[in-house]
Design an enzyme around this catalytic site. Structure first.
Site, short mmCIF file in Angstrom:
data_model
loop_
_atom_site.label_atom_id
_atom_site.label_comp_id
_atom_site.label_asym_id
_atom_site.label_seq_id
_atom_site.Cartn_x
_atom_site.Cartn_y
_atom_site.Cartn_z
N ARG A 1 -3.52 -10.21 5.30
CA ARG A 1 -4.08 -10.19 3.94
C ARG A 1 -3.02 -9.64 3.00
NH1 ARG A 1 -6.66 -6.64 0.45
NH2 ARG A 1 -8.30 -7.59 -0.85
N LYS B 1 0.81 -1.21 0.00
CA LYS B 1 0.00 0.00 0.00
C LYS B 1 0.85 1.27 0.00
CE LYS B 1 -4.30 -1.83 1.90
NZ LYS B 1 -5.29 -1.78 2.98
#
Length: 298
Positions: A274, A240
């Site tokens: 995740r 991210k």
């Protein structure tokens, strides 16, 4: 059903914790952290290498997740990157049906999580394809029928914190005290779900969703505070912008930073990671589990 039983041996001050969730009628033990591998059947997810649309790509990705040690496959057909385009329920359902038909044919026993905020799609995936978990980025805020639907389906439900929607969440996110506000948000959601009879609730702080770089790292620094709920904690930071905006480059350069944050998260109590890169995550888990003396039961 999430069980957290603590047995303390006062002679050596050892603590044993058992964490179980009901996945397709089988108990999954989260005392040894699990990896949730990402499978995006979208044309526009933020990390280009995660986009899998052809039958060959989907089969290869599922095989990769399972062979590298992933316990759960998180299937998403709606891109939730900042400023992502909105798609109709019909388009999301069509993408999911295509992928689910392929996965169920090739890997009928795979544990599937469905990344959706739409109740009708959640119901379709569970009732028609045996999906085991619903992963909702909006925690019921984008579809008011989601909580009651999940309660009726009787499956584990991931609730994530997000300020706003994917289309506007990064437009000047603001908090007076981010930890207190996120904890309060979850306290309300958890209470509502428990009143409806939902037994397996998983919390995701929502790194990168309606948060600045500083907000993300403030939450990471205090991640252990989420143990107050006695619920499984899912962390999703894979590649991210909180990583590459700090270190440079883009998503393709963020594997090392992802592994570092995943390791920090595991030390602060994360139960599920995740990720895009399953092998790297399973290695981080193996190291931390060995350090803590944890054994994998299955």
């Amino acid at each position: 059903m999430y069980i957290c039983n603590t047995k303390r041996n006062f002679a050596n001050m050892e603590t044993t914790v058992t964490k179980l969730i009901n996945v397709n009628g089988q108990l999954m033990d989260l005392a040894y952290p699990r990896v949730m591998g990402i499978l995006n059947v979208t044309p526009d997810s933020f990390y280009a290498d995660s986009r899998k649309q052809t039958e060959t790509e989907i089969i290869r990705r599922v095989r990769e997740i399972l062979e590298e040690g992933g316990s759960i496959i998180d299937l998403g057909a709606y891109s939730s990157r900042p400023n992502a385009g909105h798609i109709t329920p019909e388009e999301e359902m069509s993408r999911l049906r295509n992928a689910l038909n392929i996965i169920r044919r090739e890997y009928p026993d795979a544990v599937l999580s469905i990344d959706t905020f739409r109740a009708d799609i959640a119901r379709m995936c569970v009732e028609e394809y045996g999906a085991a978990i619903i992963n909702d980025i909006s925690a019921g805020n984008m579809d008011k029928q989601m909580f009651s639907t999940v309660a009726r389906l009787g499956i584990p439900y991931v609730i994530m914190h997000m300020q706003g929607t994917p289309q506007d969440m990064q437009q000047n996110p603001h908090y007076s005290n981010i930890l207190k506000e996120v904890l309060y948000y979850f306290s309300e959601k958890v209470q509502q779900l428990k009143e409806l009879g939902v037994k397996d609730i998983i919390i995701d702080p929502g790194f990168g969703f309606g948060k600045t770089l500083e907000h993300n790292y403030a939450l990471l620094d205090q991640l252990e505070e989420f143990s107050v709920f006695g619920l499984p904690l899912l962390v999703g930071v894979s590649r991210k912008s909180m990583i590459y905006r700090l270190l440079g480059g883009g998503p393709e350069d963020a594997l090392n930073g992802t592994s570092i944050i995943n390791t920090v998260a595991l030390m602060k109590g994360a139960d599920i990671l995740r990720v895009h890169d399953v092998k790297a995550a399973t290695e981080a888990i193996k190291i931390i589990a060995t350090m803590k003396g944890l054994k994998q039961n299955d």
